[in-house]
Design a protein around this motif. Structure first.
Motif, PDB file in Angstrom:
ATOM      1  N   ALA B 195       0.827  -1.198   0.000  1.00  0.00           N
ATOM      2  CA  ALA B 195       0.000   0.000   0.000  1.00  0.00           C
ATOM      3  C   ALA B 195       0.868   1.258   0.000  1.00  0.00           C
ATOM      4  O   ALA B 195       0.580   2.224  -0.716  1.00  0.00           O
ATOM      5  CB  ALA B 195      -0.926  -0.012   1.220  1.00  0.00           C
ATOM      6  N   GLY B 196       1.950   1.251   0.803  1.00  0.00           N
ATOM      7  CA  GLY B 196       2.846   2.403   0.837  1.00  0.00           C
ATOM      8  C   GLY B 196       3.414   2.702  -0.540  1.00  0.00           C
ATOM      9  O   GLY B 196       3.490   3.849  -0.977  1.00  0.00           O
ATOM     10  N   PHE B 197       3.772   1.631  -1.252  1.00  0.00           N
ATOM     11  CA  PHE B 197       4.357   1.767  -2.588  1.00  0.00           C
ATOM     12  C   PHE B 197       3.341   2.349  -3.568  1.00  0.00           C
ATOM     13  O   PHE B 197       3.630   3.324  -4.284  1.00  0.00           O
ATOM     14  CB  PHE B 197       4.833   0.386  -3.040  1.00  0.00           C
ATOM     15  CG  PHE B 197       5.517   0.366  -4.367  1.00  0.00           C
ATOM     16  CD1 PHE B 197       6.828   0.805  -4.487  1.00  0.00           C
ATOM     17  CD2 PHE B 197       4.857  -0.093  -5.487  1.00  0.00           C
ATOM     18  CE1 PHE B 197       7.467   0.786  -5.711  1.00  0.00           C
ATOM     19  CE2 PHE B 197       5.488  -0.122  -6.719  1.00  0.00           C
ATOM     20  CZ  PHE B 197       6.798   0.322  -6.831  1.00  0.00           C
ATOM     21  N   LEU B 198       2.131   1.786  -3.572  1.00  0.00           N
ATOM     22  CA  LEU B 198       1.116   2.253  -4.522  1.00  0.00           C
ATOM     23  C   LEU B 198       0.678   3.687  -4.212  1.00  0.00           C
ATOM     24  O   LEU B 198       0.529   4.509  -5.121  1.00  0.00           O
ATOM     25  CB  LEU B 198      -0.091   1.307  -4.509  1.00  0.00           C
ATOM     26  CG  LEU B 198       0.194  -0.092  -5.068  1.00  0.00           C
ATOM     27  CD1 LEU B 198      -1.032  -0.979  -4.959  1.00  0.00           C
ATOM     28  CD2 LEU B 198       0.671  -0.013  -6.517  1.00  0.00           C
ATOM     29  N   VAL B 199       0.494   3.972  -2.916  1.00  0.00           N
ATOM     30  CA  VAL B 199       0.087   5.331  -2.548  1.00  0.00           C
ATOM     31  C   VAL B 199       1.191   6.321  -2.918  1.00  0.00           C
ATOM     32  O   VAL B 199       0.909   7.446  -3.336  1.00  0.00           O
ATOM     33  CB  VAL B 199      -0.280   5.406  -1.049  1.00  0.00           C
ATOM     34  CG1 VAL B 199      -0.496   6.849  -0.613  1.00  0.00           C
ATOM     35  CG2 VAL B 199      -1.530   4.592  -0.773  1.00  0.00           C
ATOM     36  N   ALA B 200       2.448   5.897  -2.795  1.00  0.00           N
ATOM     37  CA  ALA B 200       3.555   6.785  -3.165  1.00  0.00           C
ATOM     38  C   ALA B 200       3.465   7.170  -4.635  1.00  0.00           C
ATOM     39  O   ALA B 200       3.680   8.329  -5.008  1.00  0.00           O
ATOM     40  CB  ALA B 200       4.892   6.106  -2.877  1.00  0.00           C
ATOM     41  N   ILE B 201       3.131   6.193  -5.480  1.00  0.00           N
ATOM     42  CA  ILE B 201       3.012   6.489  -6.916  1.00  0.00           C
ATOM     43  C   ILE B 201       1.853   7.470  -7.148  1.00  0.00           C
ATOM     44  O   ILE B 201       1.966   8.423  -7.912  1.00  0.00           O
ATOM     45  CB  ILE B 201       2.816   5.179  -7.706  1.00  0.00           C
ATOM     46  CG1 ILE B 201       4.132   4.384  -7.668  1.00  0.00           C
ATOM     47  CG2 ILE B 201       2.406   5.456  -9.141  1.00  0.00           C
ATOM     48  CD1 ILE B 201       4.024   3.003  -8.261  1.00  0.00           C
ATOM     49  N   LEU B 202       0.763   7.238  -6.423  1.00  0.00           N
ATOM     50  CA  LEU B 202      -0.401   8.129  -6.524  1.00  0.00           C
ATOM     51  C   LEU B 202      -0.045   9.535  -6.035  1.00  0.00           C
ATOM     52  O   LEU B 202      -0.370  10.537  -6.684  1.00  0.00           O
ATOM     53  CB  LEU B 202      -1.540   7.545  -5.678  1.00  0.00           C
ATOM     54  CG  LEU B 202      -2.942   8.058  -5.959  1.00  0.00           C
ATOM     55  CD1 LEU B 202      -3.385   7.582  -7.340  1.00  0.00           C
ATOM     56  CD2 LEU B 202      -3.906   7.572  -4.889  1.00  0.00           C
ATOM     57  N   VAL B 203       0.630   9.604  -4.894  1.00  0.00           N
ATOM     58  CA  VAL B 203       1.018  10.890  -4.315  1.00  0.00           C
ATOM     59  C   VAL B 203       1.928  11.648  -5.275  1.00  0.00           C
ATOM     60  O   VAL B 203       1.805  12.857  -5.458  1.00  0.00           O
ATOM     61  CB  VAL B 203       1.721  10.664  -2.957  1.00  0.00           C
ATOM     62  CG1 VAL B 203       2.523  11.884  -2.542  1.00  0.00           C
ATOM     63  CG2 VAL B 203       0.703  10.312  -1.888  1.00  0.00           C
TER      64      VAL B 203
END
Lengths: 270, 375
Positions: B195-203
């Motif tokens: 989740a941290g990885f995917l949210v980072a891409i979104l952010v």
């Protein structure tokens, strides 16, 4: 892609046409006039060098042609269309000051990078990679990583990468600036052979007078603050020239004129 | 390497050898000497003498290293074997034996550290041998000190007692490990890091998230585990999902911050190159920015590998079914079964190190091109 639709008219248009172009950077210290009222036409098949001291805007001008910077005034067309359309049509190959190879890709994979992005077939990729590696004398280094090669070899790989796109127009920003004299001479000769054989249009940024005179059909002398063109010199050397012409009086005369142009651009500063 | 430079440890060990031969082992019985302990006693003295001579005369040879290893560990085994009969009234000869053995292993480790690095299996064995010797001697000295000074069991049990407890409690330890590691940690780690990885891409893609979500993420990372663990029990029940949720909360933010940083790690020239190819956002992401972010992503994966285990164990202190490493630690402390607590600690330390090691190996394989790994 716009390149397909406009290719009919683009064939007749000059490679690059610039009129009254200017560019102002807004920095924290206020606006900086990087380019001022540039007029220039580059015909197809020409080899044009931009020469000038640091800060004269020669790299910025090349980046405007490549649509990496946006001009704030004047007009510019590349192959008869806007630089952005030319970029999206992949009309040019760009060679940077540094090789900018990706360290996680082998040399072959680095050269295949633009081809993958263009969506070429695997077979076509492999063929172009092999052809262009051979062209820059790097056959046999396909599986090496960039950091395992010398600086000169890395820069040759980056030239092969730009050529693999098979562009009509090659934009080169001081590609040999970081290399030693001997390697630079060798690569200059190779570049000239390549230009002669492929009939490409080349725009070449340098701050070396002998390099500019040896390579070019046209030398654009620039000076800083604000970046502007002070002289445009036509060179009529035969297409199959060798490094020996650097000793001839004609060569030295043109070199002297370039040097005078550079000095004139600088005189008001001292 | 300077071949002629001698080491001082063998010479001090020589003094120690004389002392352990002459001084009594037992403070209560001055006649009890090592050389009178039968063939094992004087055999050991002879072995130590041979090792010292070899270390002085033929340093950096395999024979000297083997002799040193045999003598040092023979001495340690002898000292530990003598312990039960000497506890409380050890003599100076005993301490001379311990010190001499320790000096010999010090000489051995010094020798091994100076051996040239070798490729392949011998190099790997050598690089593992040195920390292994360090660890073993930590346990040996721990055992001797705790028994000799009769340290109360509840303060620190001797390693032998912990080892015995591990051996007799394997089914319980395995069940606890399965519950805490394979359920809470693995699930929480995968979800938190993913989740941290995917949210980072979104952010990275959406600028208002970068300015709004990152500070709030920072806030979440500052929440104490002991505070959120009971709340997660309310939300997700007593079993492992609530522990996994705590692990998710603790691993999410390190991954988010590291990946966001990593995504902007690429050089302007590399990004310009992609622009000249008219590459799309996704092409640039997959072919340039994610590879460039990998060292940062693996940094987060390594931080999180140990963090996840700690979080899962602590979370089990706050309501849990009657299995799990944290549950076992909290209940066995209450019952003064300190050896069981230490057994769980040993399992946690081994599991944490192995987990970290696996991630570090994956990192080497994935970011072989990074200047810190290039060969």
């Amino acid at each position: 892609m716009t390149g397909e639709g406009t290719s009919g008219t683009a064939k007749e248009a000059p490679a690059i046409k610039i009129a009254g172009l200017s560019l102002v950077f807004n920095t924290n210290d206020g606006p900086v006039q990087a380019l001022s009222d540039i007029d220039l036409e580059v015909k197809r098949g020409e080899f044009v060098s931009f020469i000038g001291p640091s800060g004269c805007g020669k790299t910025t001008l090349l980046r405007v042609i490549a649509d990496l910077e946006q001009p704030t005034g004047g007009s510019i067309t590349v192959n008869g269309v806007s630089p952005e359309e030319a970029r999206l049509a992949r009309a040019y190959g760009y060679v940077f000051q540094a090789a900018a190879l990706y360290p996680w890709r082998t040399i072959a994979k680095n050269i295949a990078l633009p081809l993958e992005i263009m969506g070429l077939t695997r077979a076509e990729c492999d063929k172009r990679v092999a052809d262009n590696l051979a062209l820059v004398d790097l056959a046999g280094f396909e599986r090496k990583y960039p950091w395992q090669l010398s600086g000169g070899m890395q820069q040759r790989a980056s030239i092969a990468r730009a050529l693999a796109v098979e562009p009509e127009l090659l934009l080169m920003d001081e590609p040999f600036g970081a290399l030693d004299e001997i390697v630079r001479d060798h690569l200059n000769e190779k570049l000239l052979r390549l230009w002669d054989r492929t009939q490409k249009t080349v725009v070449f940024v340098t701050h070396s007078i002998p390099e500019a005179v040896f390579l070019s059909t046209k030398i654009v002398v620039m000076s800083p603050r604000p970046g502007r063109v002070t002289d445009v010199i036509e060179c009529g050397f035969p297409r199959h020239r060798t490094l020996d012409i650097r000793e001839t009086p004609e060569f030295l005369a043109i070199a002297a004129r370039v040097r005078a142009g550079l000095r004139a651009g600088h005189s008001y500063e001292d | 390497m300077n071949h002629s430079r001698g080491h001082i440890q063998p010479w001090i060990a020589l003094v120690g050898l004389i002392a352990l031969s002459a001084l009594p082992l037992d403070a209560a019985d001055p006649t009890r000497l090592l050389i009178r302990e039968g063939p094992v006693g004087w055999g050991l003295v002879a072995l130590m003498a041979a090792a010292i001579v070899a270390a002085i005369r033929a340093g950096r040879s395999l024979a000297a290293a083997i002799l040193l290893a045999l003598a040092a560990h023979g001495g340690a085994a002898m000292a530990i074997g003598l312990l039960p009969s000497l506890a409380g009234h050890t003599g100076s000869g005993f301490w001379a034996l311990v010190l001499t053995s320790w000096l010999l292993v010090w000489a051995l480790v010094t020798e091994l550290s100076e051996w040239p690095r070798r490729p392949g299996l011998p190099g790997l064995v050598l690089s593992l041998l040195i920390p292994f010797l360090f660890g073993i001697w930590l346990l040996i000295l721990w055992q001797i000190v705790v028994v000799v000074f009769q340290v109360p069991f509840v303060l620190i049990p001797p390693p032998s007692a912990i080892g015995a407890r591990i051996a007799t409690s394997l089914p319980i330890l395995a069940a606890d490990f399965r519950q805490t590691f394979f359920k809470s940690v693995v699930a929480g780690y995968a979800i938190g890091c993913g989740a941290g990885f995917l949210v980072a891409i979104l952010v990275d893609r959406v600028s208002f998230l970068k300015r709004g979500l990152l500070p709030i993420g920072n806030l979440v990372s500052a929440l104490p585990i002991v505070g959120i663990a009971p709340i997660m029990v309310m939300w997700f029940g007593f079993d492992w999902p609530s522990k996994a949720a705590v692990v998710v909360v603790s691993t999410f933010f390190p991954m988010l911050v590291n990946t966001v940083t990593g995504l902007s790690a690429s050089q302007p020239i590399s990004r310009d190159l992609m622009r000249t190819y008219a590459a799309t956002y996704w092409q640039t992401l997959f072919k340039l920015r994610l590879p460039e972010a990998m060292p940062f992503v693996f940094n987060a994966l390594k931080i999180n590998s140990t963090l996840a285990l700690i979080a899962a164990i602590v979370a089990e202190f706050f309501g849990t079914p009657i299995v799990g490493m944290g549950f076992r630690i909290s209940t066995e402390v209450g019952r003064m079964n300190i050896d069981m607590v230490w057994a769980e600690i040993a399992v946690a330390a081994l599991a944490g190190s192995a987990f970290y090691g696996v991630v570090a190996l994956a990192e080497r394989a994935a970011t072989f091109w990074h200047p810190s790994f290039r060969t």
